[in-house]
Design an enzyme around this catalytic site. Structure first.
Site, PDB file in Angstrom:
ATOM      1  N   THR A 145       0.821  -1.215   0.000  1.00 15.55           N
ATOM      2  CA  THR A 145       0.000   0.000   0.000  1.00 15.55           C
ATOM      3  C   THR A 145       0.856   1.268   0.000  1.00 15.55           C
ATOM      4  OG1 THR A 145      -1.623  -1.218   1.304  1.00 15.55           O
ATOM      5  CG2 THR A 145      -1.903   1.156   1.158  1.00 15.55           C
ATOM      6  N   LEU A 146       1.792   1.348   0.939  1.00 11.16           N
ATOM      7  CA  LEU A 146       2.631   2.548   1.036  1.00 11.16           C
ATOM      8  C   LEU A 146       3.482   2.706  -0.211  1.00 11.16           C
ATOM      9  CD1 LEU A 146       1.942   2.872   4.043  1.00 11.16           C
ATOM     10  CD2 LEU A 146       4.362   2.926   4.545  1.00 11.16           C
ATOM     11  N   ARG A 226       9.297   1.696   9.322  1.00 12.18           N
ATOM     12  CA  ARG A 226       9.595   1.479  10.738  1.00 12.18           C
ATOM     13  C   ARG A 226      11.075   1.748  10.973  1.00 12.18           C
ATOM     14  NH1 ARG A 226       5.029   1.859  11.740  1.00 12.18           N
ATOM     15  NH2 ARG A 226       3.579   0.396  12.690  1.00 12.18           N
ATOM     16  N   ASP A 250      10.177   9.562   9.187  1.00 14.64           N
ATOM     17  CA  ASP A 250       8.946   9.642   9.979  1.00 14.64           C
ATOM     18  C   ASP A 250       8.992   8.666  11.151  1.00 14.64           C
ATOM     19  OD1 ASP A 250       6.302  10.771  10.322  1.00 14.64           O
ATOM     20  OD2 ASP A 250       5.485   8.835   9.698  1.00 14.64           O
ATOM     21  N   GLU A 255      10.868   5.948  19.783  1.00 19.35           N
ATOM     22  CA  GLU A 255       9.897   7.038  19.574  1.00 19.35           C
ATOM     23  C   GLU A 255       9.219   7.354  20.899  1.00 19.35           C
ATOM     24  OE1 GLU A 255       7.288   5.978  16.374  1.00 19.35           O
ATOM     25  OE2 GLU A 255       8.926   5.632  14.980  1.00 19.35           O
ATOM     26  N   HIS A 274       6.370  10.559  13.404  1.00 18.57           N
ATOM     27  CA  HIS A 274       5.536   9.394  13.091  1.00 18.57           C
ATOM     28  C   HIS A 274       4.077   9.817  12.874  1.00 18.57           C
ATOM     29  CE1 HIS A 274       5.236   4.741  13.501  1.00 18.57           C
ATOM     30  NE2 HIS A 274       4.381   5.221  12.605  1.00 18.57           N
TER      31      HIS A 274
HETATM   32  P1  NAD Z   1       1.456  -3.730   2.987  1.00 15.57           P
HETATM   33  O1  NAD Z   1       1.305  -5.041   3.651  1.00 15.57           O
HETATM   34  O2  NAD Z   1       0.369  -3.217   2.129  1.00 15.57           O
HETATM   35  O3  NAD Z   1       2.795  -3.700   2.123  1.00 15.57           O
HETATM   36  C1  NAD Z   1       4.038  -4.205   2.548  1.00 15.57           C
HETATM   37  C2  NAD Z   1       4.748  -4.765   1.319  1.00 15.57           C
HETATM   38  O4  NAD Z   1       6.099  -5.093   1.660  1.00 15.57           O
HETATM   39  C3  NAD Z   1       4.090  -6.038   0.779  1.00 15.57           C
HETATM   40  O5  NAD Z   1       3.913  -5.902  -0.604  1.00 15.57           O
HETATM   41  C4  NAD Z   1       5.121  -7.113   1.105  1.00 15.57           C
HETATM   42  O6  NAD Z   1       5.103  -8.169   0.176  1.00 15.57           O
HETATM   43  C5  NAD Z   1       6.397  -6.327   1.016  1.00 15.57           C
HETATM   44  N1  NAD Z   1       7.552  -6.944   1.690  1.00 15.57           N
HETATM   45  C6  NAD Z   1       7.593  -7.544   2.891  1.00 15.57           C
HETATM   46  N2  NAD Z   1       8.841  -7.967   3.151  1.00 15.57           N
HETATM   47  C7  NAD Z   1       9.606  -7.633   2.092  1.00 15.57           C
HETATM   48  C8  NAD Z   1      10.977  -7.792   1.764  1.00 15.57           C
HETATM   49  N3  NAD Z   1      11.811  -8.421   2.584  1.00 15.57           N
HETATM   50  N4  NAD Z   1      11.414  -7.292   0.583  1.00 15.57           N
HETATM   51  C9  NAD Z   1      10.567  -6.656  -0.258  1.00 15.57           C
HETATM   52  N5  NAD Z   1       9.263  -6.493  -0.009  1.00 15.57           N
HETATM   53  C10 NAD Z   1       8.788  -6.968   1.153  1.00 15.57           C
HETATM   54  O7  NAD Z   1       1.736  -2.703   4.177  1.00 15.57           O
HETATM   55  P2  NAD Z   1       1.691  -1.106   4.071  1.00 15.57           P
HETATM   56  O8  NAD Z   1       0.342  -0.614   4.450  1.00 15.57           O
HETATM   57  O9  NAD Z   1       2.282  -0.680   2.791  1.00 15.57           O
HETATM   58  O10 NAD Z   1       2.647  -0.719   5.270  1.00 15.57           O
HETATM   59  C11 NAD Z   1       4.016  -1.119   5.251  1.00 15.57           C
HETATM   60  C12 NAD Z   1       4.632  -0.781   6.594  1.00 15.57           C
HETATM   61  O11 NAD Z   1       4.729   0.641   6.724  1.00 15.57           O
HETATM   62  C13 NAD Z   1       3.782  -1.231   7.769  1.00 15.57           C
HETATM   63  O12 NAD Z   1       4.116  -2.545   8.162  1.00 15.57           O
HETATM   64  C14 NAD Z   1       4.088  -0.217   8.822  1.00 15.57           C
HETATM   65  O13 NAD Z   1       5.147  -0.669   9.634  1.00 15.57           O
HETATM   66  C15 NAD Z   1       4.532   1.032   8.066  1.00 15.57           C
HETATM   67  N6  NAD Z   1       3.543   2.128   8.104  1.00 15.57           N
HETATM   68  C16 NAD Z   1       3.923   3.346   8.585  1.00 15.57           C
HETATM   69  C17 NAD Z   1       3.004   4.377   8.629  1.00 15.57           C
HETATM   70  C18 NAD Z   1       3.386   5.738   9.154  1.00 15.57           C
HETATM   71  O14 NAD Z   1       2.567   6.402   9.758  1.00 15.57           O
HETATM   72  N7  NAD Z   1       4.605   6.188   8.933  1.00 15.57           N
HETATM   73  C19 NAD Z   1       1.686   4.187   8.187  1.00 15.57           C
HETATM   74  C20 NAD Z   1       1.332   2.943   7.664  1.00 15.57           C
HETATM   75  C21 NAD Z   1       2.270   1.922   7.616  1.00 15.57           C
END
Ligand code: NAD
Length: 308
Positions: A145-146, A226, A250, A255, A274
């Site tokens: 997603t991100l 993270r 972020d 934190e 964050h």
């Molecule tokens: P998501 O599950 O939609 O996407 C994570 C992606 O990373 C997936 O496509 C997964 O296959 C991939 N992935 C996992 N391990 C991997 C690796 N070793 N190499 C390559 N790709 C890998 O999750 P998301 O919503 O995109 O969020 C990702 C992370 O961002 C969360 O786990 C969270 O820790 C962090 N986050 C931070 C904030 C913020 O406020 N800064 C907000 C949302 C999420």
């Protein structure tokens, strides 16, 4: 059994206003209670929380309001047979905009101008220093997603977007994909590297001295995922000796970021607390997701975002 109550744990106040969040469930046909650490649960309770608690394992379903659920003991949920869901899937716009904001600022020096504005100082930078993000290479590590939210926006700005992904299935806006084994190749030519993977044993320390040495000297690290994914001591060293040019951060190993952490003092580091996902309607985005999963639970369907 069917769910007969939705419990909003007070820890959600870390990110969203508790009362407004509870009120967002007006259309739900069960009562909504705001609960604290003294509350006990049974299988007819749904829980939405920021933080984990052992007592949640007595509930029927638990929702972590964060996308990163690394603090929750997924094995315990599996043992108990209690479904655990998270809030992935809703942060593409919010965190994507923050990442783009860092990049544009770092390129066009908005953060420097603001520093000088604080001193009522008309600052004129060296001619060589500002650049456009257009045509610069961005490597997005992790395309969930991100990562997709960042890639799509960077592509719209005319950036040359490449990505790191375990699968080789193409992603909109991403011109070229690299396997995680080829991380160094993927980041070597990038002006910006954005971390968008979850924090797992595999990704912890994924960025450390060898990666910073591989990156260009004029490259910027963006970490919106993270803190522990990028080794903080190694990052500080890399910034100190000029292995990389700067960062937009972020998230941090500790934190709130302690006041004496050296990261605060780099001119080319932008720090946000964050709040990459923070907007005035974040509680509504989460509530919509919780209601969708609630309905799936009541209907006996597979739950969206089930992580255990
Ligand atoms: P998501 O599950 O939609 O996407 C994570 C992606 O990373 C997936 O496509 C997964 O296959 C991939 N992935 C996992 N391990 C991997 C690796 N070793 N190499 C390559 N790709 C890998 O999750 P998301 O919503 O995109 O969020 C990702 C992370 O961002 C969360 O786990 C969270 O820790 C962090 N986050 C931070 C904030 C913020 O406020 N800064 C907000 C949302 C999420």
């Amino acid at each position: 059994p069917q769910l007969e109550r939705l419990c909003v744990h007070e820890s959600v106040s870390t990110k969203i206003p508790v009362e407004a969040f509870a009120e967002a469930f007006a259309e739900l046909d069960v009562p909504v209670d705001i609960v604290d650490d003294d509350e006990a649960f049974d299988r007819t309770d749904a829980v939405a929380s920021f933080r984990p608690r052992d007592a949640f394992l007595d509930a029927g379903w638990v929702h972590c309001i964060r996308a990163g659920y690394d603090e929750f003991d997924t094995a315990a949920y599996e043992t108990e047979g209690v479904p655990l869901t998270n809030s992935t899937g809703i942060h593409d716009t919010t965190v994507g905009e923050i990442a783009v904001g860092y990049m544009v600022s770092l390129a066009r020096m908005l953060h420097i101008y603001r520093d000088h504005q604080n001193e009522n100082h008309w600052f004129e930078p060296e001619y060589e220093r500002p650049f456009t993000v257009e045509n610069e290479r961005l490597c997005v590590v992790g395309l969930g997603t991100l990562g997709r939210g960042i890639a799509q926006r960077a592509d719209a700005l005319g950036m040359d977007v490449v990505g790191v992904r375990r699968s080789d299935e193409s992603v909109p806006g991403v011109a070229e994909l690299y396997h995680p084994d080829d991380l160094h190749e993927a980041i070597a030519d990038a002006r910006f590297v954005a971390i968008a993977v979850p924090h797992t044993p595999e990704t912890e320390g994924m960025f450390s001295t060898p990666e910073f040495e591989t990156m260009r000297d004029d490259a910027y690290l963006i970490n919106v995922a993270r803190g522990p994914i990028a080794d903080e001591d190694a990052l500080i060293d890399a910034l100190d000796v000029g292995e990389i040019a700067g960062a937009g951060l972020d998230v941090f190993e500790t934190e709130p970021l302690p006041a004496d952490n050296p990261l605060w003092d780099f001119e080319e580091v932008i720090i946000s607390p964050h709040r990459g996902s923070a907007t005035n309607r974040y509680h509504l985005d989460i509530a919509d997701l919780v209601m969708e999963i609630f309905d799936q639970y009541q209907a006996g369907e597979d739950l969206r975002n089930r992580v255990a």
